[in-house]
Scaffold this motif. Structure first.
Motif, PDB file in Angstrom:
ATOM      1  N   UNK B   5       0.830  -1.203   0.000  1.00 23.67           N
ATOM      2  CA  UNK B   5       0.000   0.000   0.000  1.00 23.67           C
ATOM      3  C   UNK B   5       0.865   1.253   0.000  1.00 23.67           C
ATOM      4  N   UNK B   6       1.915   1.172   0.766  1.00 21.77           N
ATOM      5  CA  UNK B   6       2.816   2.306   0.880  1.00 21.77           C
ATOM      6  C   UNK B   6       3.452   2.639  -0.465  1.00 21.77           C
ATOM      7  N   UNK B   7       3.957   1.600  -1.121  1.00 23.42           N
ATOM      8  CA  UNK B   7       4.593   1.794  -2.419  1.00 23.42           C
ATOM      9  C   UNK B   7       3.585   2.328  -3.427  1.00 23.42           C
ATOM     10  N   UNK B   8       2.357   1.828  -3.327  1.00 21.46           N
ATOM     11  CA  UNK B   8       1.298   2.246  -4.240  1.00 21.46           C
ATOM     12  C   UNK B   8       0.994   3.739  -4.053  1.00 21.46           C
ATOM     13  N   UNK B   9       0.843   4.147  -2.782  1.00 23.70           N
ATOM     14  CA  UNK B   9       0.533   5.550  -2.493  1.00 23.70           C
ATOM     15  C   UNK B   9       1.637   6.469  -2.999  1.00 23.70           C
ATOM     16  N   UNK B  22       5.010  -5.421  -9.240  1.00 28.46           N
ATOM     17  CA  UNK B  22       4.021  -6.494  -9.238  1.00 28.46           C
ATOM     18  C   UNK B  22       2.696  -6.119  -9.867  1.00 28.46           C
ATOM     19  N   UNK B  23       2.587  -4.896 -10.362  1.00 31.86           N
ATOM     20  CA  UNK B  23       1.321  -4.466 -10.944  1.00 31.86           C
ATOM     21  C   UNK B  23       1.164  -5.077 -12.342  1.00 31.86           C
ATOM     22  N   UNK B  32       1.759   0.370 -17.067  1.00 30.92           N
ATOM     23  CA  UNK B  32       2.213   1.746 -16.823  1.00 30.92           C
ATOM     24  C   UNK B  32       1.146   2.740 -17.274  1.00 30.92           C
ATOM     25  N   UNK B  33       0.564   2.464 -18.411  1.00 29.42           N
ATOM     26  CA  UNK B  33      -0.419   3.412 -18.939  1.00 29.42           C
ATOM     27  C   UNK B  33      -1.677   3.421 -18.091  1.00 29.42           C
ATOM     28  N   UNK B  34      -2.099   2.197 -17.684  1.00 35.63           N
ATOM     29  CA  UNK B  34      -3.306   2.113 -16.832  1.00 35.63           C
ATOM     30  C   UNK B  34      -3.053   2.861 -15.525  1.00 35.63           C
ATOM     31  N   UNK B  35      -1.885   2.650 -14.968  1.00 38.24           N
ATOM     32  CA  UNK B  35      -1.570   3.292 -13.684  1.00 38.24           C
ATOM     33  C   UNK B  35      -1.505   4.809 -13.847  1.00 38.24           C
TER      34      UNK B  35
END
Lengths: 93, 250
Positions: B5-9, B22-23, B32-35
């Protein structure tokens, strides 16, 4: 500095109350002097439909952002460059 | 889990970071584009939040400038809480140091005013002081009374005509040149359910900030008089009682 006598304070209180009831009478039940009191709902973080494109578009904007100059409706407001500072002396604060 | 969660934020709020490890993407397209789309949505949402909290500010600088300002602010001050009611309280100090806004020295104070309106809107409900309470007070007690201030009340003292500027840029108003350019102290109150913005009478800034700090009435009057010879106690008291700035006397 002289102490303000209690009697002076009391007179002011009386005057203030008179002023208040005068205002209330003049305004009737309708309204009193105030500026735009409506506040829009502000907790709706609108990340909903349609924001995708808006979001992606602004990334490009960032590159030249530092050249931007505020250019809203306030162009008509006199900015205080060499203006406000001149008048500051008269300020009541 | 916390780590993910931390890395995501962090990846969400810092545009230069790589996407979280891992996404993957269910349809096999580049994650990458979706994110990036999600990242932009988050920022767009925050910009919209700031715009709805600071409508007059947005009107003053114009929407394109506001977007850039908000984006720079979000970069530096991402939200620390999922509750966005208070988001933007660091915006005034940020704007003071924001180079492109340097020509608008009044902007930070206008933002403070708008932030105060937001706080007042969400402040606790409390009935304001009944003016008649003062009428029945024995005269000799008057110099020593202190006032409790309403939780919705706040004051912004400015060396710019912020109330005038704010009022002209509020919904449906028409901006015009500000003449003369005078300092204005603003007070925000919410006596019932409506948030109100007031321009303080002469000497009111000193008078009310002393009272708010807990000074007795006599001391506040003396300080206001010595600072501003035009200070009119009746006007200021009438304002204070009429605007529902206080809730009780002690």
């Amino acid at each position: 500095m002289n102490k303000v006598p209690a009697a002076t304070l009391a007179a002011s209180v009386t005057a203030a109350l008179a002023l208040l009831s005068g205002q209330a009478a003049a305004d009737g039940a309708s309204k009193e002097k105030c500026y735009g009191i409506a506040l829009k709902g502000q907790n709706d973080c609108a990340a909903g439909a349609g924001t995708t494109c808006a979001g992606t578009a602004t990334v490009d904007y960032q590159a030249n952002s530092w050249k931007l100059v505020p250019a809203g409706t306030c162009v008509t407001i006199v900015t205080p460059k060499g203006h406000g500072s001149l008048n500051k002396g008269d300020a009541p604060a | 889990m916390l780590e993910i969660q931390d890395a995501f934020t962090r990846a969400l709020l810092e545009r230069d970071r790589p996407i979280p490890p891992g996404l993957t993407c269910s349809n096999g397209l580049r994650p990458e584009r979706r994110f990036a789309i999600h990242r932009d949505n988050v920022v767009a949402g925050l910009i919209a939040t700031l715009a709805s909290r600071f409508p007059a500010t947005q009107r003053i600088v114009g929407a394109p400038f506001f977007v850039v300002l908000a984006r720079a602010f979000i970069d530096r001050h991402p939200p620390r809480s999922p509750v966005l009611l208070e988001y933007g309280k660091d915006l005034p100090s940020f704007v003071e140091a924001f180079e492109p806004a340097r020509d608008l020295p009044y902007l930070a104070d206008v933002i403070r005013l708008e932030a105060a309106r937001g706080r007042a809107y969400h402040a606790a409900d409390m009935p304001p002081l009944d003016p008649q309470t003062l009428a029945v007070l024995p005269q000799e007690r008057l110099p020593f009374i202190r006032f409790d201030f309403h939780p919705a009340t706040s004051m912004i003292r400015s060396s710019h005509p912020i109330v005038t500027i704010w009022a002209m840029n509020a919904d449906g108003s028409k901006p015009k040149p500000v003449e003369p350019w005078l300092a204005e102290d603003a007070m925000v109150s919410r006596p019932t359910l409506n948030v109100r913005v007031h321009r303080l009478p002469s000497g009111g800034g000193t008078f009310l900030s002393l009272l708010a700090a807990g000074s007795p009435l006599g001391d506040a009057v003396e300080a206001a008089l010595s600072e501003s010879p035009n200070f009119n106690l009746s006007t200021n008291l009438a304002f204070m009682l009429g605007a529902g700035v206080t809730t009780a006397i002690r």
